[in-house]
Design an enzyme around this catalytic site. Structure first.
Site, PDB file in Angstrom:
ATOM      1  N   ALA A 197       0.807  -1.221   0.000  1.00  0.00           N
ATOM      2  CA  ALA A 197       0.000   0.000   0.000  1.00  0.00           C
ATOM      3  C   ALA A 197       0.836   1.265   0.000  1.00  0.00           C
ATOM      4  CB  ALA A 197      -0.930  -0.006   1.217  1.00  0.00           C
ATOM      5  N   ASP A 199      -0.830 -10.475  -0.776  1.00  0.00           N
ATOM      6  CA  ASP A 199       0.589 -10.417  -0.410  1.00  0.00           C
ATOM      7  C   ASP A 199       0.897 -11.213   0.849  1.00  0.00           C
ATOM      8  OD1 ASP A 199      -0.687  -8.574   1.271  1.00  0.00           O
ATOM      9  OD2 ASP A 199       0.460  -6.844   0.566  1.00  0.00           O
ATOM     10  N   THR A 216       3.267  -2.287   6.229  1.00  0.00           N
ATOM     11  CA  THR A 216       2.259  -1.263   6.511  1.00  0.00           C
ATOM     12  C   THR A 216       1.201  -1.824   7.461  1.00  0.00           C
ATOM     13  OG1 THR A 216       2.634  -0.215   4.372  1.00  0.00           O
ATOM     14  CG2 THR A 216       0.566   0.277   5.477  1.00  0.00           C
TER      15      THR A 216
END
Length: 495
Positions: free
Chosen positions: A13, A244, A266
């Site tokens: 992201a 992912d 993230t």
């Protein structure tokens, strides 16, 4: 076997990578060929992914990955595959055209929608049908928001494609809906391995654009003719474990069954691998999730906000004129006083971008704690609170699964933060093994190799990972202050 080369496009992201993997049959080596931002753009009141820019970087990354010395033919590639973050999607019309730019999961259109859904049908039926953690960013609430706004895209759409599936389509012209990424949506029934269509219809969400779910490691086809001409090569396009985290968990270098994983970036995703979903009153109450993994596995886990807290603090410090690298911020955090303040990492305000230090200060004021007074103290507050969140999550995993967990495998880019790795060991009282850093790319590539028959199983894949990448060990220090900090944390988090 002769060496084979694959390319993994690993999109997070915040940033993306094109990674060339060379596989000998026993060992995998990785070479990052291109790095690029995955940016979102506020346009017409909504936060969209800058799809044209990301697509241009994917093609550039492919050309770089296949490039050789001047005048020589591009490398022969056995496959390319894309993995991304979860939940976000694009809608494609019957004629193959994309219906607008995908909207980012942090967009405000989702605000309050989850509450409307649970008020209409109840939390329990939603969880029983999907086994997924309740988060307002989930695809089901994004679609419900579009339905309430009477978006014309819903009626015009012929197929919903999650982000990795969308890029697979742009590369190959073939549409797939891969299992691991579909499972993040809160629209997939892991017990039936099918869409939870009855649930969607009860929320007035259309289902006509949901197609057949395909397993991780599906060959979609070769590059589209125009893409092959532009990039100067042809190559099979493979749908790996498209989420992912599913790719990262596939690459956990574990041997026995006494471990949990922490995919650190993230987001932090912490969980265990099972063969069946855990969907019951206890997992619903604790808000854990059942997502699909490679080779038909289930990733029983919890989503934790992760290093987004640090990333957003850094952005705000930069906006104020103080340009710090992540290494500098970590060093300042290491030198800062321990446990100045602790925050609830699930606090709703922390999910949104912008002014993170101010939000942390407001939380500290509300909970009658001392406010951090320096960048180092803010970052230390974030890291210590994350480590304590990991402990709370670990305790839940042990209670809900009955599994003995002696080792925490931390994989992904976040495992490079050795301060957080040590804090995780101290807070959880467990040995931590950090690495590989590029677990997601490695898992992506080796699931592609499963599709081509060059890797035989998930166990074989993990053996290759152990042969290929070092890990760094962190042991608990025995510092008793973590115990009192955990009690403080539970009080301020209200859990």
């Amino acid at each position: 076997m002769a060496q084979k080369r694959f390319v993994a496009f690993d999109l997070g992201a915040e940033s993306g990578r094109a990674v060339l993997g060379t596989f000998s049959g026993r060992k995998l080596t990785l070479d990052v060929k291109h790095r690029f931002p995955t940016t979102s753009v506020l346009m017409n009141g909504h936060l969209h992914w800058d799809l044209p820019a990301i697509w241009a970087d994917l093609k550039l990354g492919l050309r770089k990955a296949a490039s050789t010395d001047a005048g020589r033919k591009p490398l022969s590639l056995a496959g390319i595959g894309v993995d991304t973050w979860g939940v976000d999607f694009g809608l494609v019309a019957k004629n193959g055209e994309l219906l607008g730019l995908p909207v980012c999961y942090r967009d405000s259109r989702n605000d309050g929608v989850m509450g409307k859904a649970t008020a209409k049908v109840g939390r329990k039926p939603i969880f029983q049908a999907t086994g997924i953690q309740f988060m307002e960013l989930n695809t089901i609430y994004q679609l419900m928001a579009m339905a309430h706004a009477k978006s014309p895209q819903l009626a015009a759409a012929d197929r919903l494609l999650f982000m990795p599936d969308l890029f697979t389509y742009l590369f190959s012209g073939r549409m797939v809906q891969e299992r691991s990424i579909a499972s993040t949506s809160q629209m997939f029934d892991p017990k039936k391995n099918a869409w939870a269509k009855a649930l969607l219809m009860s929320l007035n969400i259309p289902t006509h654009f949901l197609g057949k779910i395909t397993p991780s490691g599906t060959v979609a086809g070769n590059l589209r003719t125009d893409v092959a001409a532009e990039c100067g090569l042809d190559v099979p396009v493979i749908s790996p474990a498209g989420h992912d985290t599913a790719s990262a968990v596939a690459a956990v270098p574990a041997e026995r069954d006494n471990w949990c994983y922490l995919s650190s970036g993230t987001w932090s995703l912490m969980g265990v691998e099972t063969h069946e979903p855990i969907i019951n009153e206890a997992s619903l109450a604790a808000n854990y999730t059942n997502e699909a993994g490679a080779e038909g596995t289930i990733r029983f886990l919890k989503n934790i906000i992760g290093l987004w807290l640090v990333q957003e603090c850094r952005r705000e410090f930069t906006r104020q004129g103080h340009e710090y690298s992540y290494a500098e911020l970590t060093k300042m955090a290491a030198e800062a006083k321990p446990f100045t303040a602790l925050i609830d990492t699930d606090h709703a305000a922390f999910l949104k971008p912008g002014q993170m230090p101010q939000k942390i200060a407001a939380f500290c004021k509300k909970t009658k704690q001392k406010t951090p007074a320096s960048p180092g103290e803010y970052i230390r507050t974030c890291l210590e609170s994350l480590a304590l969140t990991y402990r709370r999550t670990l305790e839940g995993l042990v209670e809900l699964t009955g599994k003995q967990i002696d080792v925490i495998h931390i994989v992904g880019g976040g495992c490079q933060n050795e301060l957080l790795d040590q804090m995780a060991a101290d807070a959880c009282g467990r040995n931590v093994l950090a690495g590989p850093v590029e677990a997601t790319a490695a898992g992506n590539i080796l699931v592609q190799a499963m599709a081509t028959g060059d890797v035989t199983s998930l166990a074989d894949l993990r053996r290759i990972i152990r042969n290929s990448f070092p890990v760094k060990a962190f042991t608990p220090s025995g510092d008793a202050s973590w115990e009192s900090a955990y009690e403080r944390f539970r009080n301020v988090a209200g859990k």
